[in-house]
Design an enzyme around this catalytic site. Structure first.
Site, PDB file in Angstrom:
ATOM      1  N   LYS A 113       0.817  -1.215   0.000  1.00 24.83           N
ATOM      2  CA  LYS A 113       0.000   0.000   0.000  1.00 24.83           C
ATOM      3  C   LYS A 113       0.850   1.264   0.000  1.00 24.83           C
ATOM      4  O   LYS A 113       0.509   2.240  -0.673  1.00 24.83           O
ATOM      5  CB  LYS A 113      -0.935   0.014   1.221  1.00 24.83           C
ATOM      6  CG  LYS A 113      -2.206  -0.766   1.004  1.00 24.83           C
ATOM      7  CD  LYS A 113      -3.139  -0.048   0.036  1.00 24.83           C
ATOM      8  CE  LYS A 113      -4.336  -0.922  -0.278  1.00 24.83           C
ATOM      9  NZ  LYS A 113      -5.027  -0.525  -1.501  1.00 24.83           N
ATOM     10  N   LYS A 196      -6.735 -14.108 -15.175  1.00 25.32           N
ATOM     11  CA  LYS A 196      -7.697 -13.919 -14.101  1.00 25.32           C
ATOM     12  C   LYS A 196      -8.714 -12.839 -14.421  1.00 25.32           C
ATOM     13  O   LYS A 196      -8.358 -11.777 -14.923  1.00 25.32           O
ATOM     14  CB  LYS A 196      -6.917 -13.530 -12.840  1.00 25.32           C
ATOM     15  CG  LYS A 196      -7.694 -13.663 -11.581  1.00 25.32           C
ATOM     16  CD  LYS A 196      -6.777 -13.604 -10.371  1.00 25.32           C
ATOM     17  CE  LYS A 196      -7.602 -13.477  -9.104  1.00 25.32           C
ATOM     18  NZ  LYS A 196      -7.569 -12.161  -8.513  1.00 25.32           N
ATOM     19  N   LYS A 199     -11.539  -6.709 -11.837  1.00 26.65           N
ATOM     20  CA  LYS A 199     -11.887  -5.380 -12.336  1.00 26.65           C
ATOM     21  C   LYS A 199     -10.656  -4.497 -12.478  1.00 26.65           C
ATOM     22  O   LYS A 199     -10.640  -3.546 -13.244  1.00 26.65           O
ATOM     23  CB  LYS A 199     -12.931  -4.717 -11.457  1.00 26.65           C
ATOM     24  CG  LYS A 199     -12.458  -4.479 -10.052  1.00 26.65           C
ATOM     25  CD  LYS A 199     -13.345  -3.482  -9.362  1.00 26.65           C
ATOM     26  CE  LYS A 199     -12.694  -3.062  -8.070  1.00 26.65           C
ATOM     27  NZ  LYS A 199     -12.692  -1.651  -7.802  1.00 26.65           N
TER      28      LYS A 199
END
Ligand code: TRP
Length: 333
Positions: A113, A196, A199
């Site tokens: 992150k 895969k 989105k």
């Protein structure tokens, strides 16, 4: 016999696609009959990436509606919004007092992150695992149906729970483990030739349950293929195998066999294959889409479900937090 407790958090962003359906969701639907399940929409967690306030509520609503449309039964499971169980935030605070910055900083998801959002390395990101531990421990869950990427978070939940038990000499939190329900997790490939469906993999890669027939046709017709087989009965290259995997998920055996034979005989026309795949995807997703549209309009029903979920979640969660406060020595006058 008391059913084992299962907890799972659902990300509040992102509409459901076929990959989600054949992955986790179909299993959620089945496991709700066997376990005492708590499923919640993780809206607190989404704040670690600072979404726009105007979107937050609608995202939560959309996810709620889509899970209901897939067959999650709020009469059997507890389906709630994380922020409707504010005791989660209290347990998170209490657990944070015994969570060490060093161990939080070592967490892989935190390291990822800070690379992804270097301008917003907030404390919520650092303590994401404590919040997730609170979600799980608040219901004293034993099983958490999540994938490999969440393994480290679960290890931390066990660590925080055990640490609490040890510090306050109490047997409050059992150890939660990742759990693979059933063996039929079907991995659904994307339409862009990538392995895969997701989105984040780019526009056109995923077929969403709420997609219109036109949107589905457009995406499927653009799916990546190759220039065709060069030998009879050859092994299919990955991009073609992917199309067949999608077809196996939504089409009849007969249709799959037909196109397989066409491929093996080098007579296949990818245009026809895609047309058929698109129509079968439309048929497959239609009941979900209709249900999603119908439920989205029913504000009263959504409200009823959310309130009922919140009530059931608080019954379970408030009891745990009461015990935790007592163990720590917090007492009201
Ligand atoms: N971290 C999970 C994810 O990214 C979502 C989540 C939050 C969760 N709290 C949880 C999952 C508790 C299981 C249990 O998918």
């Amino acid at each position: 016999m008391q059913k084992e407790i299962v907890v799972s958090g659902i990300r509040s962003t992102g509409n459901l696609h076929l990959g989600n359906y054949f992955g986790a969701i179909r299993n959620f639907i089945k496991m709700q009959h066997e376990y005492k399940c708590f499923f919640f929409i993780a809206d607190y967690h989404s704040l670690t990436t600072h979404p726009v306030p105007a979107d937050l509520h609608n995202n939560v609503k959309q996810v709620l509606v889509e899970y209901l449309a897939c067959g999650l039964d709020p009469e059997i499971s507890t389906l709630y919004v994380q922020s409707d169980l504010p005791e989660t935030a209290e347990l998170y605070l209490l657990l944070n007092m015994n969570a060490y910055v060093g161990e939080l900083e070592r967490c892989t998801s935190f390291k990822d992150k800070i690379r992804q959002q270097p301008d917003n390395i907030n404390a919520g990101l650092l303590t994401y695992p404590t919040l997730m531990a609170a979600d799980i421990l608040i219901h004293r869950a034993l099983k958490v149906p999540v994938g490999k990427d969440q393994e480290q978070h679960l290890e931390m939940a066990r660590q925080f729970g055990n640490r609490f038990n040890r510090l306050y000499q109490i047997e409050l939190f059992p150890e939660p483990y990742a759990f693979n329900y059933g063996t039929n997790l079907v991995k659904i490939p994307g339409l862009d030739g990538s392995g895969k469906m997701g989105k984040s993999e780019g526009e056109g890669n995923a077929i969403f349950l709420a997609d219109s027939p036109e949107a589905i046709r457009k995406k499927v017709m653009r799916a990546v293929t190759d220039s065709g087989p060069t030998q009879e009965n050859q092994t299919k290259p990955e991009v073609i195998e992917n199309i067949f995997t999608l077809m196996k998920a939504v089409s009849t055996d007969e249709t799959v066999r037909y196109f397989d034979e066409q491929y093996n005989g080098m007579k296949i026309r990818y245009g026809d294959l895609k047309k058929q795949l698109a129509e079968d995807m439309i048929l497959f997703t239609a009941p979900f889409r209709e249900k999603i549209l119908e439920l989205s309009k029913d504000e009263l029903f959504i409200q009823k479900i959310a309130r009922q979920g919140a009530e059931k979640a608080r019954e379970s969660g408030a009891a745990t937090v009461r015990e935790a406060r007592k163990a720590i020595g917090i007492r009201s006058f």
